[in-house]
Design a protein around this motif. Structure first.
Motif, PDB file in Angstrom:
ATOM      1  N   MET A   1      11.475  -4.307   9.274  1.00 15.76           N
ATOM      2  CA  MET A   1      11.528  -4.915   7.944  1.00 15.76           C
ATOM      3  C   MET A   1      11.604  -6.440   8.005  1.00 15.76           C
ATOM      4  SD  MET A   1      11.184  -2.294   6.066  1.00 15.76           S
ATOM      5  CE  MET A   1      11.591  -2.739   4.406  1.00 15.76           C
ATOM      6  N   LEU A   2      11.458  -7.017   9.171  1.00 18.34           N
ATOM      7  CA  LEU A   2      11.364  -8.468   9.328  1.00 18.34           C
ATOM      8  C   LEU A   2       9.883  -8.833   9.331  1.00 18.34           C
ATOM      9  CD1 LEU A   2      13.984  -9.023  12.156  1.00 18.34           C
ATOM     10  CD2 LEU A   2      14.213  -9.711   9.774  1.00 18.34           C
ATOM     11  N   VAL A   3       9.460  -9.569   8.318  1.00 19.56           N
ATOM     12  CA  VAL A   3       8.043  -9.908   8.190  1.00 19.56           C
ATOM     13  C   VAL A   3       7.873 -11.421   8.138  1.00 19.56           C
ATOM     14  CG1 VAL A   3       7.472  -7.747   7.039  1.00 19.56           C
ATOM     15  CG2 VAL A   3       8.068  -9.727   5.669  1.00 19.56           C
ATOM     16  N   PRO A   4       6.719 -11.923   8.584  1.00 19.39           N
ATOM     17  CA  PRO A   4       6.456 -13.362   8.469  1.00 19.39           C
ATOM     18  C   PRO A   4       6.424 -13.771   6.993  1.00 19.39           C
ATOM     19  CG  PRO A   4       4.890 -12.329   9.963  1.00 19.39           C
ATOM     20  CD  PRO A   4       5.663 -11.229   9.314  1.00 19.39           C
ATOM     21  N   ILE A   5       6.888 -14.962   6.715  1.00 19.76           N
ATOM     22  CA  ILE A   5       6.976 -15.423   5.331  1.00 19.76           C
ATOM     23  C   ILE A   5       5.615 -15.451   4.654  1.00 19.76           C
ATOM     24  CG2 ILE A   5       7.463 -17.496   3.954  1.00 19.76           C
ATOM     25  CD1 ILE A   5       9.980 -17.837   5.489  1.00 19.76           C
ATOM     26  N   ASN A   6       4.561 -15.770   5.411  1.00 20.43           N
ATOM     27  CA  ASN A   6       3.234 -15.827   4.789  1.00 20.43           C
ATOM     28  C   ASN A   6       2.716 -14.451   4.373  1.00 20.43           C
ATOM     29  OD1 ASN A   6       2.840 -15.004   7.416  1.00 20.43           O
ATOM     30  ND2 ASN A   6       1.067 -16.302   7.776  1.00 20.43           N
ATOM     31  N   GLU A   7       3.360 -13.372   4.803  1.00 20.17           N
ATOM     32  CA  GLU A   7       2.965 -12.013   4.418  1.00 20.17           C
ATOM     33  C   GLU A   7       3.953 -11.389   3.438  1.00 20.17           C
ATOM     34  OE1 GLU A   7       2.533  -9.663   7.950  1.00 20.17           O
ATOM     35  OE2 GLU A   7       1.224 -11.116   8.908  1.00 20.17           O
ATOM     36  N   LEU A   8       4.863 -12.188   2.891  1.00 16.54           N
ATOM     37  CA  LEU A   8       5.952 -11.668   2.060  1.00 16.54           C
ATOM     38  C   LEU A   8       5.455 -10.898   0.844  1.00 16.54           C
ATOM     39  CD1 LEU A   8       8.947 -11.430   1.393  1.00 16.54           C
ATOM     40  CD2 LEU A   8       8.791 -13.648   0.267  1.00 16.54           C
ATOM     41  N   ALA A   9       4.580 -11.475   0.048  1.00 16.35           N
ATOM     42  CA  ALA A   9       4.123 -10.832  -1.187  1.00 16.35           C
ATOM     43  C   ALA A   9       3.443  -9.487  -0.893  1.00 16.35           C
ATOM     44  CB  ALA A   9       3.179 -11.749  -1.941  1.00 16.35           C
ATOM     45  N   GLU A  10       2.591  -9.491   0.110  1.00 14.34           N
ATOM     46  CA  GLU A  10       1.867  -8.267   0.468  1.00 14.34           C
ATOM     47  C   GLU A  10       2.834  -7.162   0.918  1.00 14.34           C
ATOM     48  OE1 GLU A  10      -0.975  -6.788   4.130  1.00 14.34           O
ATOM     49  OE2 GLU A  10      -0.868  -8.927   3.690  1.00 14.34           O
ATOM     50  N   LYS A  11       3.786  -7.521   1.766  1.00 10.84           N
ATOM     51  CA  LYS A  11       4.726  -6.516   2.296  1.00 10.84           C
ATOM     52  C   LYS A  11       5.700  -6.034   1.231  1.00 10.84           C
ATOM     53  CE  LYS A  11       3.059  -6.957   6.456  1.00 10.84           C
ATOM     54  NZ  LYS A  11       2.163  -6.040   7.058  1.00 10.84           N
ATOM     55  N   LYS A  12       6.130  -6.925   0.322  1.00  8.40           N
ATOM     56  CA  LYS A  12       7.026  -6.502  -0.766  1.00  8.40           C
ATOM     57  C   LYS A  12       6.327  -5.493  -1.669  1.00  8.40           C
ATOM     58  CE  LYS A  12      10.959  -9.090  -1.128  1.00  8.40           C
ATOM     59  NZ  LYS A  12      12.193  -8.929  -1.825  1.00  8.40           N
TER      60      LYS A  12
ATOM     61  N   LYS B   1       8.793   3.888   3.247  1.00  4.56           N
ATOM     62  CA  LYS B   1       9.526   4.879   4.054  1.00  4.56           C
ATOM     63  C   LYS B   1      10.630   4.197   4.864  1.00  4.56           C
ATOM     64  CE  LYS B   1       9.683   8.858   6.559  1.00  4.56           C
ATOM     65  NZ  LYS B   1      11.073   9.231   6.502  1.00  4.56           N
ATOM     66  N   TYR B   2      10.310   3.065   5.502  1.00  8.24           N
ATOM     67  CA  TYR B   2      11.326   2.323   6.251  1.00  8.24           C
ATOM     68  C   TYR B   2      12.480   1.911   5.339  1.00  8.24           C
ATOM     69  CZ  TYR B   2       7.865   1.637  10.041  1.00  8.24           C
ATOM     70  OH  TYR B   2       6.960   1.816  11.041  1.00  8.24           O
ATOM     71  N   TYR B   3      12.148   1.432   4.143  1.00  6.38           N
ATOM     72  CA  TYR B   3      13.165   0.988   3.186  1.00  6.38           C
ATOM     73  C   TYR B   3      14.080   2.149   2.807  1.00  6.38           C
ATOM     74  CZ  TYR B   3      15.193  -1.426  -0.843  1.00  6.38           C
ATOM     75  OH  TYR B   3      16.059  -2.005  -1.727  1.00  6.38           O
ATOM     76  N   SER B   4      13.467   3.288   2.482  1.00  3.38           N
ATOM     77  CA  SER B   4      14.244   4.473   2.090  1.00  3.38           C
ATOM     78  C   SER B   4      15.129   4.956   3.236  1.00  3.38           C
ATOM     79  CB  SER B   4      13.306   5.611   1.660  1.00  3.38           C
ATOM     80  OG  SER B   4      12.528   5.203   0.567  1.00  3.38           O
TER      81      SER B   4
END
Length: 126
Positions: A86-97, A109-112
């Motif tokens: 769940m650690l993502v690069p800041i430039n991919e934040l919107a896409e991953k959220k 699934k990871y979040y749950s």
């Protein structure tokens, strides 16, 4: 005599060019070695749920190499290994959220799973 001077000048130019090529090669090799030995600094943001006892809050930003971030989070990663996913690069934040909010996506699934593990950890502590 003029022929000897021209030959000497040509030889000196050739020697200077060879020395410059050697210096350029050495500088290029050093740059390559430096690039291979230094790790890239990254900014990562945690997009998982808040963990119990304020261990880790959502949207916390980490800066450093991947190894430094993992070292800083060693205690948390031991209890909750999915935190690393769940650690993502800041430039991919919107896409991953967006992926976290989308049912059926791996980040959802990871979040749950992390949320369930956090609740289980709280129940175990009480």
């Amino acid at each position: 005599m003029a022929t000897k001077a021209t030959a000497s000048a040509t030889a000196a130019d050739s020697t200077a060019e060879n020395a410059q090529v050697v210096e350029n090669t050495t500088a290029t090799e050093k740059a390559t070695e430096t690039a291979n030995t230094t790790s890239e600094t990254v900014k990562l943001i945690y997009i998982g749920p808040n963990l119990p006892k304020a261990m880790l809050q959502c949207n916390k930003i980490f800066e450093g190499t991947k190894e430094e971030v993992n070292k800083e989070l060693a205690g948390i990663l031991e209890k909750f290994p999915l935190v690393e996913k769940m650690l993502v690069p800041i430039n991919e934040l919107a896409e991953k959220k967006d992926k976290v909010r989308t049912a059926g996506n791996i980040y959802n699934k990871y979040y749950s799973d992390l949320k369930a593990a956090a609740l289980a950890y709280l129940d175990k502590e009480v």
